[in-house]
Design a protein around this motif. Structure first.
Motif, mmCIF file in Angstrom:
data_model
loop_
_atom_site.group_PDB
_atom_site.id
_atom_site.type_symbol
_atom_site.label_atom_id
_atom_site.label_comp_id
_atom_site.label_asym_id
_atom_site.label_seq_id
_atom_site.Cartn_x
_atom_site.Cartn_y
_atom_site.Cartn_z
ATOM 1 N N PRO A 93 -9.447 15.559 -5.866
ATOM 2 C CA PRO A 93 -9.799 14.750 -4.686
ATOM 3 C C PRO A 93 -10.640 13.527 -5.058
ATOM 4 N N VAL A 94 -11.526 13.682 -6.034
ATOM 5 C CA VAL A 94 -12.336 12.546 -6.483
ATOM 6 C C VAL A 94 -11.435 11.460 -7.057
ATOM 7 N N GLU A 95 -10.458 11.878 -7.862
ATOM 8 C CA GLU A 95 -9.557 10.903 -8.471
ATOM 9 C C GLU A 95 -8.731 10.176 -7.414
ATOM 10 N N PHE A 96 -8.251 10.896 -6.422
ATOM 11 C CA PHE A 96 -7.452 10.265 -5.373
ATOM 12 C C PHE A 96 -8.278 9.239 -4.600
ATOM 13 N N PHE A 144 0.832 -1.202 0.000
ATOM 14 C CA PHE A 144 0.000 0.000 0.000
ATOM 15 C C PHE A 144 0.868 1.254 0.000
ATOM 16 N N LEU A 145 1.997 1.230 0.698
ATOM 17 C CA LEU A 145 2.879 2.395 0.754
ATOM 18 C C LEU A 145 3.424 2.737 -0.628
ATOM 19 N N VAL A 146 3.889 1.733 -1.364
ATOM 20 C CA VAL A 146 4.418 1.972 -2.713
ATOM 21 C C VAL A 146 3.315 2.494 -3.626
ATOM 22 N N PHE A 147 2.159 1.848 -3.557
ATOM 23 C CA PHE A 147 1.022 2.283 -4.369
ATOM 24 C C PHE A 147 0.664 3.737 -4.057
ATOM 25 N N LEU A 148 0.584 4.077 -2.780
ATOM 26 C CA LEU A 148 0.202 5.423 -2.367
ATOM 27 C C LEU A 148 1.240 6.458 -2.813
ATOM 28 N N LEU A 149 2.508 6.139 -2.636
ATOM 29 C CA LEU A 149 3.557 7.081 -3.032
ATOM 30 C C LEU A 149 3.541 7.342 -4.534
ATOM 31 N N THR A 160 10.924 9.887 -8.647
ATOM 32 C CA THR A 160 9.979 8.937 -8.042
ATOM 33 C C THR A 160 10.448 7.504 -8.232
ATOM 34 N N LYS A 161 10.916 7.176 -9.441
ATOM 35 C CA LYS A 161 11.396 5.824 -9.715
ATOM 36 C C LYS A 161 12.605 5.478 -8.841
ATOM 37 N N LYS A 162 13.489 6.446 -8.647
ATOM 38 C CA LYS A 162 14.660 6.193 -7.803
ATOM 39 C C LYS A 162 14.253 5.942 -6.357
ATOM 40 N N ILE A 163 13.310 6.762 -5.874
ATOM 41 C CA ILE A 163 12.861 6.620 -4.487
ATOM 42 C C ILE A 163 12.169 5.272 -4.270
ATOM 43 N N LEU A 164 11.323 4.881 -5.210
ATOM 44 C CA LEU A 164 10.546 3.654 -5.038
ATOM 45 C C LEU A 164 11.412 2.402 -5.214
ATOM 46 N N LYS A 165 12.531 2.515 -5.899
ATOM 47 C CA LYS A 165 13.429 1.376 -6.021
ATOM 48 C C LYS A 165 14.003 0.975 -4.662
ATOM 49 N N LYS A 166 14.075 1.943 -3.758
ATOM 50 C CA LYS A 166 14.634 1.696 -2.427
ATOM 51 C C LYS A 166 13.601 1.112 -1.470
ATOM 52 N N LYS A 167 12.306 1.126 -1.901
ATOM 53 C CA LYS A 167 11.245 0.625 -1.008
ATOM 54 C C LYS A 167 11.161 -0.898 -1.051
ATOM 55 N N LYS A 207 2.476 11.352 -8.528
ATOM 56 C CA LYS A 207 1.886 11.666 -9.828
ATOM 57 C C LYS A 207 0.968 12.890 -9.729
ATOM 58 N N LEU A 208 0.164 12.949 -8.680
ATOM 59 C CA LEU A 208 -0.829 14.018 -8.562
ATOM 60 C C LEU A 208 -0.262 15.325 -8.000
ATOM 61 N N LEU A 209 0.524 15.234 -6.925
ATOM 62 C CA LEU A 209 0.780 16.420 -6.114
ATOM 63 C C LEU A 209 1.870 17.377 -6.608
#
Length: 352
Positions: free
Chosen positions: A158-161, A78-83, A345-352, A88-90
């Motif tokens: 907010p609807v999309e999130f 869930f953490l990876v999905f949420l990040l 984002t890809k670099k950060i998520l590779k470490k998760k 993407k959005l923020l």
């Protein structure tokens, strides 16, 4: 069929949808209360131009539902999905919020800058960056013919999130279930669509948020049933039928939502995956910057009206100028900022 390669046709559809949002907004922003009279007198009601924004949002949400469902099948935490979703959005949203506060606001406010920056509404506008909607900046666009909303397009985020979260929960609950569950979901889809259509006058405050959510849900269902859709015999016949039905039904205002929900998903699926040609490789960059175009289009149009005296003005002048400025700003935003955020984002998520 490879669903993992970049889909240039979908990218171009997103670009067209971003343009349709600008076109749809231009009448109310340029003419205010007299927009419907203008649309009727120029026979634009025959193409239901007021509903083009609804159509464009449906396109965005259907595509999101399809690809977010695809993402959910990767068994991410869930953490990876949420990040992924937040990155993407923020970032671009926060950038647009800051541009609104520190550039658009000071340029267009009727207040002295000291009063503008000391007003609590100026700083409350930052809440848009975390998907808590704030519509106005003090003294900004107050003399425009439309209400002084700085960026009325942000309501969909907010609807999309929430749709993202629902999709993840849905997959965690129902993944690995048998076909009976899938069939139940399809039946529920029909019930929700018909219920929303029949009860729209009774749930008007909820209806606006429910409509894009339905498009998102249809995207999920198309992903789940993609193999069945690819195996339809003579898909060209269904594709042409969806176009004909849409052309006939969409101009009828009371039926336009049904036309969008029934016809647009298959039209998009066909163009994206059944059509043998990816026609729009050279226009790839335009589709890539469609999110930035969506975020900044509304304040650009409000600014145009302000510069031209606050309105009313010719909406087609607004459309032409807004599209040129929108693309001119969105392209560098995407190239120099959004792309770098994606790489980070890809670099950060590779470490998760």
């Amino acid at each position: 069929m490879n669903f993992n390669t970049k889909n240039y046709n979908y990218n171009f559809i997103r670009f067209i949808a971003a343009l349709m949002v600008i076109i749809s907004h231009s009448f109310a922003l340029s003419l205010g209360a007299s927009s419907q009279q203008y649309i009727d007198s120029h026979h634009l009601n025959l193409i239901n131009i007021n509903t083009w924004g609804f159509l464009a949002v449906a396109v965005f949400f259907f595509g999101s539902g399809f690809y977010i469902a695809k993402s959910c099948e990767r068994n991410e935490s869930f953490l990876v999905f949420l990040l992924k979703r937040l990155f993407k959005l923020l970032p671009m949203l926060i950038l647009v919020v800051l541009i609104s506060i520190f550039i658009i606001g000071p340029v267009f406010t009727t207040l002295p800058l000291k009063d503008y920056f000391s007003n609590i509404l100026t700083w409350k506008y930052l809440l848009n960056g975390i998907l808590i909607l704030q519509h106005n900046l003090p003294g900004v666009f107050t003399n425009n013919v439309y209400m002084p909303t700085v960026n009325g397009a942000l309501w969909t985020l907010p609807v999309e999130f929430l749709c993202y979260l629902f999709c993840y929960i849905f997959y965690k609950i129902f993944k690995n279930k048998d076909n009976i569950v899938n069939r139940i979901m399809l039946v529920l889809s029909v019930i929700v669509i018909l219920g929303a259509f029949l009860l729209q006058s009774h749930i008007s405050s909820l209806y606006d948020a429910l409509c894009p959510a339905i498009s998102f849900w249809l995207g999920i269902q198309y992903w789940i049933n993609r193999e069945h859709l690819l195996n339809i015999k003579k898909p060209q016949v269904l594709f042409i039928a969806s176009i004909i039905l849409f052309v006939l039904v969409f101009p009828v205002k009371s039926l336009s939502a049904l036309a969008v929900w029934i016809c647009v998903p298959y039209f998009m699926f066909y163009v994206m995956f059944i059509s043998k040609h990816q026609h729009f490789q050279k226009a790839e960059i335009l589709g890539d910057c469609s999110y930035c175009m969506y975020l900044i289009g509304f304040p650009i149009q409000q600014s145009i009206v302000y510069v031209m005296g606050g309105g009313p003005i010719n909406p087609f002048i607004n459309i032409i100028i807004a599209i040129i400025i929108d693309i001119a700003i969105a392209l560098p935003m995407h190239i120099f900022i959004e792309r770098r955020v994606e790489k980070l984002t890809k670099k950060i998520l590779k470490k998760k």
